[in-house]
Design an enzyme around this catalytic site. Structure first.
Site, PDB file in Angstrom:
ATOM      1  N   SER A  53       0.833  -1.218   0.000  1.00 57.71           N
ATOM      2  CA  SER A  53       0.000   0.000   0.000  1.00 57.71           C
ATOM      3  C   SER A  53       0.862   1.259   0.000  1.00 57.71           C
ATOM      4  O   SER A  53       0.595   2.217  -0.730  1.00 57.71           O
ATOM      5  CB  SER A  53      -0.895   0.037   1.239  1.00 57.71           C
ATOM      6  OG  SER A  53      -1.923  -0.884   1.125  1.00 57.71           O
ATOM      7  N   ARG A  91       1.609   4.250  -3.211  1.00 54.20           N
ATOM      8  CA  ARG A  91       1.478   5.697  -2.978  1.00 54.20           C
ATOM      9  C   ARG A  91       2.816   6.414  -3.169  1.00 54.20           C
ATOM     10  O   ARG A  91       2.858   7.520  -3.716  1.00 54.20           O
ATOM     11  CB  ARG A  91       0.903   5.941  -1.579  1.00 54.20           C
ATOM     12  CG  ARG A  91      -0.584   5.558  -1.521  1.00 54.20           C
ATOM     13  CD  ARG A  91      -1.030   5.261  -0.113  1.00 54.20           C
ATOM     14  NE  ARG A  91      -2.474   5.061  -0.005  1.00 54.20           N
ATOM     15  CZ  ARG A  91      -3.086   3.886  -0.204  1.00 54.20           C
ATOM     16  NH1 ARG A  91      -2.410   2.808  -0.554  1.00 54.20           N
ATOM     17  NH2 ARG A  91      -4.403   3.799  -0.058  1.00 54.20           N
ATOM     18  N   GLY A 110      -6.471  -3.468  -7.613  1.00 53.03           N
ATOM     19  CA  GLY A 110      -7.569  -2.556  -7.300  1.00 53.03           C
ATOM     20  C   GLY A 110      -7.051  -1.209  -6.829  1.00 53.03           C
ATOM     21  O   GLY A 110      -7.614  -0.156  -7.160  1.00 53.03           O
ATOM     22  N   ARG A 163     -14.343  -6.390 -10.439  1.00 49.44           N
ATOM     23  CA  ARG A 163     -14.443  -5.690  -9.150  1.00 49.44           C
ATOM     24  C   ARG A 163     -15.171  -4.348  -9.298  1.00 49.44           C
ATOM     25  O   ARG A 163     -15.100  -3.698 -10.325  1.00 49.44           O
ATOM     26  CB  ARG A 163     -13.046  -5.533  -8.547  1.00 49.44           C
ATOM     27  CG  ARG A 163     -12.471  -6.898  -8.210  1.00 49.44           C
ATOM     28  CD  ARG A 163     -11.107  -6.830  -7.629  1.00 49.44           C
ATOM     29  NE  ARG A 163     -11.095  -6.156  -6.338  1.00 49.44           N
ATOM     30  CZ  ARG A 163      -9.986  -5.864  -5.671  1.00 49.44           C
ATOM     31  NH1 ARG A 163      -8.806  -6.184  -6.195  1.00 49.44           N
ATOM     32  NH2 ARG A 163     -10.044  -5.263  -4.515  1.00 49.44           N
ATOM     33  N   SER A 223     -13.408   2.182   3.019  1.00 52.59           N
ATOM     34  CA  SER A 223     -12.480   1.842   1.943  1.00 52.59           C
ATOM     35  C   SER A 223     -11.373   2.890   1.828  1.00 52.59           C
ATOM     36  O   SER A 223     -11.635   4.058   1.529  1.00 52.59           O
ATOM     37  CB  SER A 223     -13.220   1.742   0.606  1.00 52.59           C
ATOM     38  OG  SER A 223     -12.280   1.731  -0.455  1.00 52.59           O
ATOM     39  N   GLN A 272      -9.131   2.828  -0.429  1.00 53.45           N
ATOM     40  CA  GLN A 272      -8.916   3.120  -1.856  1.00 53.45           C
ATOM     41  C   GLN A 272      -9.850   4.242  -2.316  1.00 53.45           C
ATOM     42  O   GLN A 272      -9.422   5.163  -3.022  1.00 53.45           O
ATOM     43  CB  GLN A 272      -9.142   1.859  -2.685  1.00 53.45           C
ATOM     44  CG  GLN A 272      -8.111   0.783  -2.399  1.00 53.45           C
ATOM     45  CD  GLN A 272      -8.360  -0.519  -3.141  1.00 53.45           C
ATOM     46  OE1 GLN A 272      -9.370  -0.661  -3.826  1.00 53.45           O
ATOM     47  NE2 GLN A 272      -7.452  -1.457  -3.002  1.00 53.45           N
ATOM     48  N   ASP A 329      -7.042  -7.449   4.992  1.00 53.07           N
ATOM     49  CA  ASP A 329      -6.209  -8.316   4.145  1.00 53.07           C
ATOM     50  C   ASP A 329      -5.645  -9.516   4.914  1.00 53.07           C
ATOM     51  O   ASP A 329      -5.086 -10.437   4.307  1.00 53.07           O
ATOM     52  CB  ASP A 329      -5.047  -7.512   3.545  1.00 53.07           C
ATOM     53  CG  ASP A 329      -5.547  -6.494   2.519  1.00 53.07           C
ATOM     54  OD1 ASP A 329      -6.684  -6.638   2.035  1.00 53.07           O
ATOM     55  OD2 ASP A 329      -4.793  -5.551   2.217  1.00 53.07           O
ATOM     56  N   ARG A 362      -3.595 -13.950  -1.543  1.00 50.68           N
ATOM     57  CA  ARG A 362      -3.680 -14.129  -0.083  1.00 50.68           C
ATOM     58  C   ARG A 362      -4.344 -15.463   0.284  1.00 50.68           C
ATOM     59  O   ARG A 362      -4.042 -16.051   1.325  1.00 50.68           O
ATOM     60  CB  ARG A 362      -4.390 -12.940   0.570  1.00 50.68           C
ATOM     61  CG  ARG A 362      -3.635 -11.634   0.329  1.00 50.68           C
ATOM     62  CD  ARG A 362      -3.932 -10.559   1.340  1.00 50.68           C
ATOM     63  NE  ARG A 362      -3.504  -9.266   0.836  1.00 50.68           N
ATOM     64  CZ  ARG A 362      -2.234  -8.816   0.857  1.00 50.68           C
ATOM     65  NH1 ARG A 362      -1.281  -9.543   1.381  1.00 50.68           N
ATOM     66  NH2 ARG A 362      -1.943  -7.629   0.362  1.00 50.68           N
TER      67      ARG A 362
HETATM   68  C1  S3P Z   1      -5.725  -0.902   0.106  1.00 48.03           C
HETATM   69  C2  S3P Z   1      -6.928  -0.836   0.738  1.00 48.03           C
HETATM   70  C3  S3P Z   1      -7.754  -2.009   1.042  1.00 48.03           C
HETATM   71  C4  S3P Z   1      -6.951  -3.306   0.958  1.00 48.03           C
HETATM   72  C5  S3P Z   1      -6.107  -3.346  -0.277  1.00 48.03           C
HETATM   73  C6  S3P Z   1      -5.123  -2.188  -0.306  1.00 48.03           C
HETATM   74  C7  S3P Z   1      -4.982   0.340  -0.160  1.00 48.03           C
HETATM   75  O1  S3P Z   1      -8.818  -2.074   0.112  1.00 48.03           O
HETATM   76  O2  S3P Z   1      -7.814  -4.422   0.993  1.00 48.03           O
HETATM   77  O3  S3P Z   1      -5.372  -4.564  -0.303  1.00 48.03           O
HETATM   78  O4  S3P Z   1      -3.779   0.286  -0.434  1.00 48.03           O
HETATM   79  O5  S3P Z   1      -5.605   1.414  -0.078  1.00 48.03           O
HETATM   80  P1  S3P Z   1     -10.192  -1.216   0.317  1.00 48.03           P
HETATM   81  O6  S3P Z   1      -9.813   0.173   0.514  1.00 48.03           O
HETATM   82  O7  S3P Z   1     -10.975  -1.454  -0.935  1.00 48.03           O
HETATM   83  O8  S3P Z   1     -10.845  -1.838   1.507  1.00 48.03           O
END
Ligand code: S3P
Length: 427
Positions: free
Chosen positions: A22, A26, A93, A121, A166, A168, A314, A387
């Protein structure tokens, strides 16, 4: 690839793991946005992060390895090139949703594609708030990839209350907000991972039962020297293995990310009876990290507080493995979001656990597992989900007769060196 695991007798050793996925996404994105050269140390080698890098190559950024670091030449405010080819987010995602926020505020049209799992998704969750900011998208009828991102018409800042937990979606809105003079405010009712806020130094104001996060052009990234702490989600598989392996097993993992929005697994395992010690704590660019030492322990299942679910989202597949070997029934609820991950993880976990002869009660937002393991020939499905593959790789390493997993190669999505790392800690 069908991968076979035999029962291991003990864990002993030390691991240095690649950077958190993550934070790596970024660090790459913010370096690419900044005008000039940034460096990133201990970047994740996950295929997902490779997808983010490839998308930014498509937008005109250049990347160069420099010893153990990655040098990124960023394009500056609205300086990206219009991509001549589709941007391929692969299985990721995070890449897709964060890019939606960024691309919706550029002056050109772009097109995002992904693999078959990513193309199932949900993207409506990110399109809706970005539409309110003037963003405009064309997706499939089901609001999935492939996705065309058009330049925003009359872009404007918003105040948005998150309808789901979320990181994301939150990050996509905040990143879009970096392109506007006025402040965008995202109100989060349940805390999700906060790396976007931390790395950009965003103002976060806590109220009663919520946090407001502010972003505007004044927070637009400038070049930086990033250090990415090692990935706690990757570490979680080795942590649980060590706890359950018995025979005085012990493992130290160096420089693990200890951001409090990610350490829920450690807290839960400790409440279950795990002996886990943290030393050498430090902090760089707002992101805390430290060495985590784990000792084999007897575990007891506990009630998992629902407000911790986004924090451990996760880690639930590997936590369920720990739960099977712990005293009492393992129960998780309030985790419907698991159905929208790389696979439907509730169904994937339950189906694999049933193969062991365990009693499994699947609900819309979780599951309960009870009973005893009762099989000598475990053959699990990975559902092409990294995972799930790693969780059942660890499960197989703990079974008396070992176990096998179909389509194990997908582990490279987050950790291409999983098998080498596992081999290095088994004496
Ligand atoms: C993530 C946020 C999570 C997580 C994903 C990474 C991120 O998803 O499950 O593996 O880096 O922002 P969600 O924000 O959809 O819950």
């Amino acid at each position: 690839m069908l991968k076979e695991f035999s029962k291991i007798s003990r864990v002993d050793g030390l691991l240095n793991l690649p950077g958190d996925k993550s934070i790596s996404h970024r660090a790459v994105m913010f370096s690419a946005m900044a005008e000039g050269t940034s460096t990133i140390e201990n970047l994740s080698n996950a295929e997902d992060v490779r997808s983010t890098i490839n998308c930014f190559k498509g937008l005109g950024c250049s990347f160069k390895s420099d010893g153990g670091r990655l040098k990124v030449s960023g394009k500056g405010f609205k300086g990206f090139n219009k991509p001549s080819l589709p941007l391929d987010a692969g299985n990721s995602g995070t890449t897709t949703r964060l890019l939606c926020g960024l691309l919706s505020m550029q002056d050109f049209e772009s097109y995002i594609v992904g693999d078959s799992s990513l193309s199932k998704r949900p993207m409506k969750r990110v399109m809706e708030p970005l539409n309110l900011m003037g963003g405009s998208f064309k997706a499939t009828e089901k609001f999935t990839l492939p996705l065309t991102v058009f330049p925003a018409y009359k872009p404007k800042a918003i105040q948005y209350i998150m309808p789901i937990a979320s990181a994301q979606v939150k990050s996509a809105i905040l990143i879009a907000g970096l392109h506007l003079e006025e402040e965008t405010v995202v109100r989060e009712m349940v805390q999700t991972r906060n790396h976007t806020e931390t790395l950009l130094g965003l103002n976060c104001v806590k109220g009663e039962g919520y946090t407001d996060i502010y972003s505007s052009k004044s927070n637009y990234p400038i070049p930086g020297e990033y250090f990415v702490p090692s990935d706690i989600s990757t570490a979680s598989f080795f942590i649980v293995l060590t706890l359950l392996a018995g025979n005085n097993s012990q493992l130290t993992i160096k420089n693990i990310s200890l951001n409090s929005s990610r350490t829920g697994l450690l807290e839960i395992l400790k409440s279950m009876g795990a002996r886990i010690e943290i030393t050498n704590e430090d902090k760089k660019m707002g992101e805390p990290f430290g060495d985590v030492t784990v000792y084999s322990s007897s575990l007891k299942n506990i009630d998992i507080p629902s407000e911790l679910i986004p924090n451990i989202i996760d880690e639930i597949p590997i936590l369920a493995v720990a739960g099977v070997f712990a005293e009492g029934d393992f129960k998780i609820s309030g985790a419907e979001e698991l159905r929208y991950k790389e696979s439907d993880r509730i169904n994937a976990i339950c189906s694999n656990m049933k193969l062991l002869g365990l009693n499994v009660n699947e609900t819309e937002d979780g599951f309960v597992i009870s009973g005893q393991i009762n099989t000598s020939d475990a053959l699990f499905e990975s559902y092409d989900d990294h995972r799930i593959a790693m969780a059942f790789g660890i499960m197989s390493s703990l079974l008396e007769d070992g176990g096998r997993i179909h389509d194990f190669d997908c582990v490279a999505i987050s950790n291409p060196n999983f098998l080498n790392q596992l081999g290095s800690i088994i004496p």
